[in-house]
Design a protein around this motif. Structure first.
Motif, PDB file in Angstrom:
ATOM      1  N   ILE A 114       0.860  -1.177   0.000  1.00 60.56           N
ATOM      2  CA  ILE A 114       0.000   0.000   0.000  1.00 60.56           C
ATOM      3  C   ILE A 114       0.900   1.232   0.000  1.00 60.56           C
ATOM      4  O   ILE A 114       1.732   1.398   0.902  1.00 60.56           O
ATOM      5  CB  ILE A 114      -0.910   0.015   1.244  1.00 60.56           C
ATOM      6  CG1 ILE A 114      -1.776  -1.250   1.265  1.00 60.56           C
ATOM      7  CG2 ILE A 114      -1.786   1.265   1.254  1.00 60.56           C
ATOM      8  CD1 ILE A 114      -2.409  -1.509   2.613  1.00 60.56           C
ATOM      9  N   VAL A 115       0.773   2.053  -1.037  1.00 63.19           N
ATOM     10  CA  VAL A 115       1.562   3.275  -1.151  1.00 63.19           C
ATOM     11  C   VAL A 115       0.633   4.463  -0.940  1.00 63.19           C
ATOM     12  O   VAL A 115      -0.371   4.590  -1.639  1.00 63.19           O
ATOM     13  CB  VAL A 115       2.240   3.365  -2.539  1.00 63.19           C
ATOM     14  CG1 VAL A 115       3.027   4.663  -2.659  1.00 63.19           C
ATOM     15  CG2 VAL A 115       3.136   2.168  -2.783  1.00 63.19           C
ATOM     16  N   GLU A 116       0.964   5.316   0.020  1.00 63.99           N
ATOM     17  CA  GLU A 116       0.221   6.567   0.204  1.00 63.99           C
ATOM     18  C   GLU A 116       1.092   7.677  -0.362  1.00 63.99           C
ATOM     19  O   GLU A 116       2.231   7.865   0.069  1.00 63.99           O
ATOM     20  CB  GLU A 116      -0.086   6.797   1.671  1.00 63.99           C
ATOM     21  CG  GLU A 116      -1.002   5.707   2.216  1.00 63.99           C
ATOM     22  CD  GLU A 116      -1.390   5.878   3.669  1.00 63.99           C
ATOM     23  OE1 GLU A 116      -1.042   6.923   4.260  1.00 63.99           O
ATOM     24  OE2 GLU A 116      -2.030   4.964   4.212  1.00 63.99           O
ATOM     25  N   ALA A 117       0.549   8.384  -1.356  1.00 64.60           N
ATOM     26  CA  ALA A 117       1.365   9.367  -2.051  1.00 64.60           C
ATOM     27  C   ALA A 117       0.507  10.545  -2.507  1.00 64.60           C
ATOM     28  O   ALA A 117      -0.697  10.400  -2.745  1.00 64.60           O
ATOM     29  CB  ALA A 117       2.050   8.729  -3.262  1.00 64.60           C
ATOM     30  N   ASP A 118       1.140  11.718  -2.602  1.00 63.61           N
ATOM     31  CA  ASP A 118       0.477  12.905  -3.128  1.00 63.61           C
ATOM     32  C   ASP A 118       0.571  12.889  -4.649  1.00 63.61           C
ATOM     33  O   ASP A 118       1.645  12.617  -5.203  1.00 63.61           O
ATOM     34  CB  ASP A 118       1.150  14.168  -2.586  1.00 63.61           C
ATOM     35  CG  ASP A 118       0.998  14.279  -1.074  1.00 63.61           C
ATOM     36  OD1 ASP A 118      -0.024  13.797  -0.549  1.00 63.61           O
ATOM     37  OD2 ASP A 118       1.905  14.827  -0.423  1.00 63.61           O
ATOM     38  N   GLY A 124       6.580  12.328  -3.958  1.00 60.80           N
ATOM     39  CA  GLY A 124       5.240  12.407  -3.388  1.00 60.80           C
ATOM     40  C   GLY A 124       4.915  11.301  -2.404  1.00 60.80           C
ATOM     41  O   GLY A 124       3.855  11.332  -1.766  1.00 60.80           O
ATOM     42  N   VAL A 125       5.814  10.321  -2.256  1.00 60.14           N
ATOM     43  CA  VAL A 125       5.506   9.170  -1.396  1.00 60.14           C
ATOM     44  C   VAL A 125       5.471   9.597   0.067  1.00 60.14           C
ATOM     45  O   VAL A 125       6.425  10.189   0.573  1.00 60.14           O
ATOM     46  CB  VAL A 125       6.540   8.045  -1.606  1.00 60.14           C
ATOM     47  CG1 VAL A 125       6.355   6.944  -0.577  1.00 60.14           C
ATOM     48  CG2 VAL A 125       6.427   7.486  -3.007  1.00 60.14           C
ATOM     49  N   ARG A 126       4.374   9.329   0.748  1.00 60.17           N
ATOM     50  CA  ARG A 126       4.236   9.695   2.157  1.00 60.17           C
ATOM     51  C   ARG A 126       4.415   8.511   3.087  1.00 60.17           C
ATOM     52  O   ARG A 126       5.009   8.633   4.152  1.00 60.17           O
ATOM     53  CB  ARG A 126       2.853  10.329   2.392  1.00 60.17           C
ATOM     54  CG  ARG A 126       2.690  11.702   1.774  1.00 60.17           C
ATOM     55  CD  ARG A 126       3.495  12.766   2.553  1.00 60.17           C
ATOM     56  NE  ARG A 126       3.813  13.895   1.681  1.00 60.17           N
ATOM     57  CZ  ARG A 126       4.963  14.029   1.026  1.00 60.17           C
ATOM     58  NH1 ARG A 126       5.919  13.133   1.161  1.00 60.17           N
ATOM     59  NH2 ARG A 126       5.177  15.070   0.250  1.00 60.17           N
ATOM     60  N   ASP A 127       3.884   7.366   2.699  1.00 64.13           N
ATOM     61  CA  ASP A 127       3.903   6.218   3.610  1.00 64.13           C
ATOM     62  C   ASP A 127       3.761   4.947   2.775  1.00 64.13           C
ATOM     63  O   ASP A 127       3.081   4.960   1.745  1.00 64.13           O
ATOM     64  CB  ASP A 127       2.730   6.340   4.587  1.00 64.13           C
ATOM     65  CG  ASP A 127       3.030   5.703   5.932  1.00 64.13           C
ATOM     66  OD1 ASP A 127       4.120   5.127   6.094  1.00 64.13           O
ATOM     67  OD2 ASP A 127       2.157   5.803   6.820  1.00 64.13           O
ATOM     68  N   VAL A 128       4.413   3.892   3.212  1.00 64.97           N
ATOM     69  CA  VAL A 128       4.301   2.612   2.512  1.00 64.97           C
ATOM     70  C   VAL A 128       4.086   1.513   3.549  1.00 64.97           C
ATOM     71  O   VAL A 128       4.730   1.520   4.612  1.00 64.97           O
ATOM     72  CB  VAL A 128       5.574   2.303   1.681  1.00 64.97           C
ATOM     73  CG1 VAL A 128       5.457   0.937   0.997  1.00 64.97           C
ATOM     74  CG2 VAL A 128       5.821   3.379   0.639  1.00 64.97           C
ATOM     75  N   HIS A 129       3.173   0.603   3.259  1.00 65.98           N
ATOM     76  CA  HIS A 129       2.975  -0.571   4.105  1.00 65.98           C
ATOM     77  C   HIS A 129       3.159  -1.805   3.231  1.00 65.98           C
ATOM     78  O   HIS A 129       2.612  -1.867   2.132  1.00 65.98           O
ATOM     79  CB  HIS A 129       1.569  -0.584   4.703  1.00 65.98           C
ATOM     80  CG  HIS A 129       1.269   0.638   5.497  1.00 65.98           C
ATOM     81  ND1 HIS A 129       1.719   0.822   6.784  1.00 65.98           N
ATOM     82  CD2 HIS A 129       0.607   1.769   5.175  1.00 65.98           C
ATOM     83  CE1 HIS A 129       1.324   2.011   7.215  1.00 65.98           C
ATOM     84  NE2 HIS A 129       0.646   2.610   6.262  1.00 65.98           N
ATOM     85  N   VAL A 130       3.912  -2.765   3.746  1.00 64.40           N
ATOM     86  CA  VAL A 130       4.158  -3.994   2.991  1.00 64.40           C
ATOM     87  C   VAL A 130       3.539  -5.166   3.744  1.00 64.40           C
ATOM     88  O   VAL A 130       3.870  -5.400   4.909  1.00 64.40           O
ATOM     89  CB  VAL A 130       5.662  -4.234   2.778  1.00 64.40           C
ATOM     90  CG1 VAL A 130       5.886  -5.537   2.011  1.00 64.40           C
ATOM     91  CG2 VAL A 130       6.287  -3.074   2.020  1.00 64.40           C
TER      92      VAL A 130
END
Lengths: 85, 85
Positions: free
Chosen positions: A46-50, B35-41
């Motif tokens: 899961i990537v959270e990105a602007d 732009g990447v803020r957070d990543v979950h694997v």
């Protein structure tokens, strides 16, 4: 810019040996789950990105998969969901 | 008996440290994905199994997650899809 959450499935390509899946399948049968026929183990990222738009977020994450997240020789990736946060 | 394909998402629990996600997020920013803020694997597991009904297949795979596939102390699981083959 909007924050998007993009989820990706990365799976072993069909025809590529999947020793982790085989090991998990064997362990499940040993535990008594006799109906198990086949198991495939992949990654769920899961990537959270602007990004400027939903399409831009999807394109960015596809490029991330090609460059880092997936190994194109042995893995396929598929964008599962894109949602604004 | 019908053959079902059940897919499962296994993810680190919110609030549990996710060093793999942090490492991947850092690597993506280093590659230029600013732009990447957070990543979950997490893991994406597909179980193909024989069962009497769709509900039985879903229940079986939930039990497999509880007993083997997921670590309930640090991971959540969610059945994503169930389909007859």
């Amino acid at each position: 810019m909007t924050r998007y959450s993009v989820s990706v499935h990365i799976t072993p390509r069909r025809g590529v040996l999947d020793p982790q899946g085989q090991a998990v399948g064997g362990a499940l049968r040993t535990l008594g789950f006799a109906g198990v026929r086949d198991v495939h183990v992949g990654r769920y990222v899961i990537v959270e990105a602007d990004a400027d738009s939903e399409q831009a977020a999807r394109d960015d994450v596809s490029r991330m998969c090609e460059r880092l997240l997936a190994n194109p020789v042995i893995e396929d990736f598929e964008i599962a969901t894109v949602s604004a946060k």
